[in-house]
Design an enzyme around this catalytic site. Structure first.
Site, PDB file in Angstrom:
ATOM      1  N   ASN A  60     -30.679   9.548  -5.433  1.00 56.10           N
ATOM      2  CA  ASN A  60     -31.002   9.773  -6.807  1.00 56.10           C
ATOM      3  C   ASN A  60     -31.858  10.801  -7.281  1.00 56.10           C
ATOM      4  OD1 ASN A  60     -31.332   8.915  -9.400  1.00 56.10           O
ATOM      5  ND2 ASN A  60     -31.854   6.866  -9.201  1.00 56.10           N
ATOM      6  N   ASP A  61     -32.899  10.800  -6.856  1.00 61.43           N
ATOM      7  CA  ASP A  61     -33.986  11.881  -7.229  1.00 61.43           C
ATOM      8  C   ASP A  61     -33.226  13.156  -6.671  1.00 61.43           C
ATOM      9  OD1 ASP A  61     -35.541  10.230  -8.167  1.00 61.43           O
ATOM     10  OD2 ASP A  61     -36.761  10.001  -6.448  1.00 61.43           O
TER      11      ASP A  61
END
Lengths: 463, 93
Positions: free
Chosen positions: A389-390
């Site tokens: 995600n990040d």
């Protein structure tokens, strides 16, 4: 055993540690390097039992207790290291570092209780230094462990006037440290140890999720320095060499890790003091997302010419490395160009994904580093983001002030289609909303990564 | 040992430490950190030395605890590093 022989064997162990670090820096020699290090450590430990320190005699006092204690350590350490899952390795390393720091602090406390009137100022200062830094390393590592194990929030913990409290704690640690050096006494030392433990906690609390590995590396270097200081007090050249090596190489490694994440060391450690906590957007849940079925994903993949797989921590959690390789092999057999885009800090530690995919025998040449893969996303039909995600969040490039701003990302937003395999809509480790999830060209496939991938593989086989 | 000799060892060891890891690739950051972590487990040597000359029960108790912790650090550290590196075998081109 004569002092000369004792020192020579200590020197040999020191050389073994240098060769170990050297070996660990290259993929081909890494495993051998680690074994050389283990050999050096074993040698150093064995030889202590055969040398009588001045004023002491062989066999060592309390020999039985010493051996029992070592046996207990073995019975705890070996099973923990052997049984831990790949996903939990980072926190285990943090924990091992913490107990090492704790051991150094305890050794220094015993030394301190022992220092008589004959102690030199330098000895006292180094002893007190070891107590302080060892305690900081211990409590700091425990907090990083709890963050990685998700026993507490992974987000930066920022409290009102936090930086003043931290600064005040640091000042009192230094002040009490000076007091302890001047007035040898047990009570001041215990106060100092307590304050140092508190400082370790306060120092690590504001560090955000993705930066935790950097802090572990820094605390590792700290512990190295305490070992070197103990070596001075205990008159052991080996401890000085080993501790200094770890302190120096750990410092370099910490800087390299910080560079890999595109941030300054200073920013990592003190950024949280100044940055404001991002508001978790409450409205996020209600925004429309496009979710698909495994069949939709299979159809999209079937007509792609080039697919890039971006693995993240979710892949590690689901133990889906073998399934993802199966999917990649299937696509390659259909003539699709497949590559893995590896972010240097995907997962919970630098190199985490490489280790994981290597376990599944993914060929090295399919693993592309960030700089190689980023220019190719423009020609990529489908980017499959598996539990990451990040490291793909465009906010790192577009939103100044967000905690990951400035971190280099894998630019999957340039691919024609994006598939996210996610467990839920929860934001990533850094706790930041990802705009990409709401992009019209994004399709979400909810569920455990391994289960989802298995379904995609069978759907793709059926086509 | 003279303070000067110790200072020399210290400074030279710093430079060796800088030098040996200067070319490490990001793939090996984690195993290298873990290996270095295991190396500082040699504080076990210090823990054994202080256990040997502890005089009170308090000192002995602290020293024995230090031995347990240091052993965990050293042995666990090397074993876990080996397990990480085991994954890399057979994948070299």
């Amino acid at each position: 055993m004569s002092r000369t022989l004792y020192d020579l064997i200590g020197l040999a162990a020191g050389v073994a540690f240098i060769l170990a670090l050297k070996g660990l820096s290259h993929p081909k020699t890494a495993r051998r390097g680690n074994l050389i290090g283990a050999f050096g450590a074993t040698l150093a430990t064995l030889v202590v039992f055969f040398y009588a320190n001045p004023g002491s005699s062989l066999p060592l006092n309390h020999l039985g207790l010493i051996l029992v204690a070592m046996a207990i350590g073995l019975l705890i350490g070996v099973p923990a290291a052997r049984k831990v899952q790949m996903t939990q390795m980072p926190q285990l390393v943090a924990l091992f570092n913490g107990v090492g720091g704790g051991a150094a602090a305890l050794v220094a406390i015993v030394e301190y209780l022992h220092l008589g009137a004959g102690a030199t100022t330098a000895e006292v200062i180094f002893t007190v230094f070891t107590v302080i830094v060892g305690c900081v390393s211990f409590s700091g590592s425990v907090i990083t462990f709890m963050k990685l194990q998700e026993l507490m929030t992974t987000r930066p913990v920022i409290f009102p006037a936090g930086r003043f409290i931290i600064a005040a704690t640091l000042v009192s640690v230094i002040g009490v440290g000076g007091w302890v050096v001047n007035a040898l006494g047990t009570a001041p030392l215990l106060i100092l140890a307590g304050l140092s433990l508190l400082f370790g906690v306060l120092f690590v609390l504001p560090v955000g999720g993705a930066d935790v590995p950097i802090v572990i590396s820094l605390l590792n270097a700290f512990t190295g320095l305490t070992v070197a200081a103990s070596g001075y007090v205990l008159d052991s050249v080996l401890l000085i060499i080993a501790g200094t090596l770890v302190g120096a190489s750990g410092t370099i490694l910490t800087r390299k890790m910080a560079e890999a994440m595109g941030r300054s060391l200073f920013g990592t450690l003190f950024g949280a003091f100044t940055a404001k906590a991002q508001d978790a957007t409450g409205a996020a849940e209600e925004r429309p997302v496009r979710s698909g079925s495994p069949d939709d994903v299979a159809i999209l993949l079937n007509y792609a010419r080039r697919v890039v797989i971006v693995p993240g921590f979710g892949l590690a959690v689901a133990q889906a490395q073998h399934t993802v390789r199966e999917l990649a092999d299937l696509m390659i057999s259909k003539g699709i160009d497949v590559a893995y885009g590896i972010h240097p800090v995907a997962g919970r530690m630098p190199g985490h994904m490489n280790v994981l995919l290597a376990e599944a025998n993914v060929p090295y040449d399919q693993l592309l580093e960030m700089d190689e893969v980023n220019p190719t996303f423009g020609q990529t039909d489908v980017a499959i983001v598996i539990g990451a995600n990040d490291v793909v969040n465009p906010a790192a490039q577009t939103t100044p002030g967000c905690p990951i701003y400035g971190m280099p990302i894998l630019e999957v937003n340039h691919a024609a289609n994006i598939i996210f395999l996610k467990r839920s809509m929860r934001p990533g480790f850094a706790g930041i909303e990802n705009e990409l999830l709401y992009d019209p060209k994004t399709m979400l496939l909810f569920g455990d990564a391994k289960a989802s991938l298995t379904k995609v593989v069978s759907a793709l086989k059926a086509l | 040992m003279s303070a000067m000799a110790i200072l020399s060892i210290f400074v030279l060891a710093i430079f060796v430490g800088f030098e040996v890891v200067s070319k490490v690739s990001s793939t090996l950051h984690t195993p290298l950190m873990s290996g270095a972590n295991a190396i500082h487990g040699v504080i076990l040597v210090g823990a054994i030395i202080v256990a040997d000359h502890s005089e009170t029960n308090l000192e002995l108790g602290l020293a024995i605890t230090a031995i347990i912790l240091a052993t965990i650090n050293m042995v666990g550290g090397f074993v876990v590093t080996d397990r990480m590196l085991e994954m890399f075998k057979g994948n070299k081109k």
